[in-house]
Design a protein around this motif. Structure first.
Motif, PDB file in Angstrom:
ATOM      1  N   ARG A  10      -4.285   0.810  10.330  1.00  0.00           N
ATOM      2  CA  ARG A  10      -4.364   2.265  10.206  1.00  0.00           C
ATOM      3  C   ARG A  10      -3.580   2.711   8.982  1.00  0.00           C
ATOM      4  O   ARG A  10      -2.684   2.020   8.516  1.00  0.00           O
ATOM      5  N   TRP A  12      -1.994   6.300   6.710  1.00  0.00           N
ATOM      6  CA  TRP A  12      -1.577   7.700   6.759  1.00  0.00           C
ATOM      7  C   TRP A  12      -1.109   8.115   5.371  1.00  0.00           C
ATOM      8  O   TRP A  12      -0.845   7.269   4.510  1.00  0.00           O
ATOM      9  N   GLU A  92      -9.887  14.513   1.641  1.00  0.00           N
ATOM     10  CA  GLU A  92      -9.195  13.413   0.946  1.00  0.00           C
ATOM     11  C   GLU A  92      -8.857  12.289   1.922  1.00  0.00           C
ATOM     12  O   GLU A  92      -9.018  11.116   1.618  1.00  0.00           O
TER      13      GLU A  92
ATOM     14  N   LYS B   2       5.688  20.282  -6.606  1.00  0.00           N
ATOM     15  CA  LYS B   2       4.560  19.667  -5.924  1.00  0.00           C
ATOM     16  C   LYS B   2       5.006  18.346  -5.290  1.00  0.00           C
ATOM     17  O   LYS B   2       5.606  17.509  -5.965  1.00  0.00           O
ATOM     18  N   PRO B   3       4.706  18.160  -4.003  1.00  0.00           N
ATOM     19  CA  PRO B   3       5.123  16.897  -3.373  1.00  0.00           C
ATOM     20  C   PRO B   3       4.296  15.726  -3.891  1.00  0.00           C
ATOM     21  O   PRO B   3       3.173  15.895  -4.351  1.00  0.00           O
ATOM     22  N   HIS B   4       4.894  14.563  -3.826  1.00  0.00           N
ATOM     23  CA  HIS B   4       4.193  13.356  -4.242  1.00  0.00           C
ATOM     24  C   HIS B   4       3.606  12.684  -2.999  1.00  0.00           C
ATOM     25  O   HIS B   4       4.327  12.189  -2.148  1.00  0.00           O
ATOM     26  N   TYR B   5       2.281  12.676  -2.912  1.00  0.00           N
ATOM     27  CA  TYR B   5       1.618  12.089  -1.743  1.00  0.00           C
ATOM     28  C   TYR B   5       1.324  10.616  -1.985  1.00  0.00           C
ATOM     29  O   TYR B   5       0.846  10.242  -3.053  1.00  0.00           O
ATOM     30  N   LYS B   6       1.592   9.828  -0.955  1.00  0.00           N
ATOM     31  CA  LYS B   6       1.397   8.381  -1.054  1.00  0.00           C
ATOM     32  C   LYS B   6       0.671   7.909   0.196  1.00  0.00           C
ATOM     33  O   LYS B   6       0.952   8.400   1.299  1.00  0.00           O
ATOM     34  N   VAL B   7      -0.249   6.981   0.028  1.00  0.00           N
ATOM     35  CA  VAL B   7      -0.913   6.417   1.203  1.00  0.00           C
ATOM     36  C   VAL B   7      -0.117   5.209   1.677  1.00  0.00           C
ATOM     37  O   VAL B   7       0.253   4.353   0.877  1.00  0.00           O
ATOM     38  N   ASN B   8       0.171   5.173   2.951  1.00  0.00           N
ATOM     39  CA  ASN B   8       0.863   4.042   3.539  1.00  0.00           C
ATOM     40  C   ASN B   8       0.075   3.562   4.766  1.00  0.00           C
ATOM     41  O   ASN B   8      -0.870   4.244   5.191  1.00  0.00           O
ATOM     42  N   GLY B   9       0.445   2.456   5.342  1.00  0.00           N
ATOM     43  CA  GLY B   9      -0.297   1.988   6.507  1.00  0.00           C
ATOM     44  C   GLY B   9       0.187   0.647   6.987  1.00  0.00           C
ATOM     45  O   GLY B   9       1.160   0.103   6.469  1.00  0.00           O
ATOM     46  N   PHE B 103      -4.229  -2.327  -2.435  1.00  0.00           N
ATOM     47  CA  PHE B 103      -5.136  -1.230  -2.067  1.00  0.00           C
ATOM     48  C   PHE B 103      -4.364   0.082  -1.920  1.00  0.00           C
ATOM     49  O   PHE B 103      -4.765   1.123  -2.449  1.00  0.00           O
ATOM     50  N   GLN B 107      -4.553   3.997  -4.296  1.00  0.00           N
ATOM     51  CA  GLN B 107      -5.056   5.266  -3.763  1.00  0.00           C
ATOM     52  C   GLN B 107      -4.295   6.445  -4.370  1.00  0.00           C
ATOM     53  O   GLN B 107      -3.073   6.475  -4.360  1.00  0.00           O
ATOM     54  N   ILE B 109      -3.911  10.577  -4.206  1.00  0.00           N
ATOM     55  CA  ILE B 109      -4.190  11.740  -3.361  1.00  0.00           C
ATOM     56  C   ILE B 109      -3.955  13.022  -4.162  1.00  0.00           C
ATOM     57  O   ILE B 109      -2.856  13.229  -4.685  1.00  0.00           O
ATOM     58  N   HIS B 110      -4.974  13.821  -4.263  1.00  0.00           N
ATOM     59  CA  HIS B 110      -4.825  15.114  -4.966  1.00  0.00           C
ATOM     60  C   HIS B 110      -5.164  16.236  -3.995  1.00  0.00           C
ATOM     61  O   HIS B 110      -6.321  16.474  -3.686  1.00  0.00           O
ATOM     62  N   ILE B 111      -4.134  16.881  -3.504  1.00  0.00           N
ATOM     63  CA  ILE B 111      -4.365  17.959  -2.546  1.00  0.00           C
ATOM     64  C   ILE B 111      -3.839  19.264  -3.144  1.00  0.00           C
ATOM     65  O   ILE B 111      -2.756  19.302  -3.690  1.00  0.00           O
TER      66      ILE B 111
END
Lengths: 111, 111
Positions: A10, A12, A92, B2-9, B103, B107, B109-111
């Motif tokens: 999964r 997030w 997104e 602006k926050p820095h978004y990162k995909v984790n999992g 991977f 990724q 993320i642009h929100i």
């Protein structure tokens, strides 16, 4: 018989301040989009109103602009709607999850 | 700001019968490899002996050949060693996790 091994997982989205969006939060946002109410959105996933409210606050706090706008008062606790930023965030997340599902399918395990 | 978004999992390997190997189980296998004892391996990760024993049984049960062999008796509950299959499983998991980390980094993320 040789077992069939599969990679699962999964993902997030997080910021420096912790978890921003995962499966549950995105589901909540989608429910709000569909039902127009935080209360109904929470009920639809067997979540308490308080829990949903805390999640929405956590999400809004981590974004420069809110993802959800709530109108207090009125019957049933007022309405809730996704902002354009909220809609974009949901899209997104789905886009990344789609790529992740593809990644998972590509993995072959030979043990 | 602006926050820095990162995909984790996180990822794991499963069979039709459920979870086979994830971060915790692989750590346990590596501890066994290093320490040669299920008891010491469990202690090193603040896991009870019973819990470690159950995990090893769950892992061995889902494989055609065992990943860990335990020798009962003796001081400290006997030794435990990884089989070649166990060593291969650890390597495969690390290989997939490496690809997964790549991977995640890709990724945006642009929100």
């Amino acid at each position: 018989m040789k077992p069939h091994y599969k990679v699962n997982g999964r993902i997030w989205i997080e910021t420096e301040d912790g978890s921003f969006l995962g499966n549950g939060r995105v589901q909540l946002l989608e429910n709000i989009q569909e039902l127009g109410s935080l209360n109904k959105a929470a009920q639809a996933m067997e979540m308490s109103y308080k829990q949903a409210w805390d999640l929405i606050n956590s999400i809004n706090d981590k974004s420069r602009k809110p993802l959800v706008i709530t109108q207090t008062g009125g019957k049933g606790g007022g309405g809730a709607t996704l902002t354009p930023v909220g809609e974009k965030a949901v899209k997104e997340f789905h886009a990344v999850r789609k790529k992740f599902n593809k990644f998972l399918k590509e993995q072959k395990i030979h043990i």
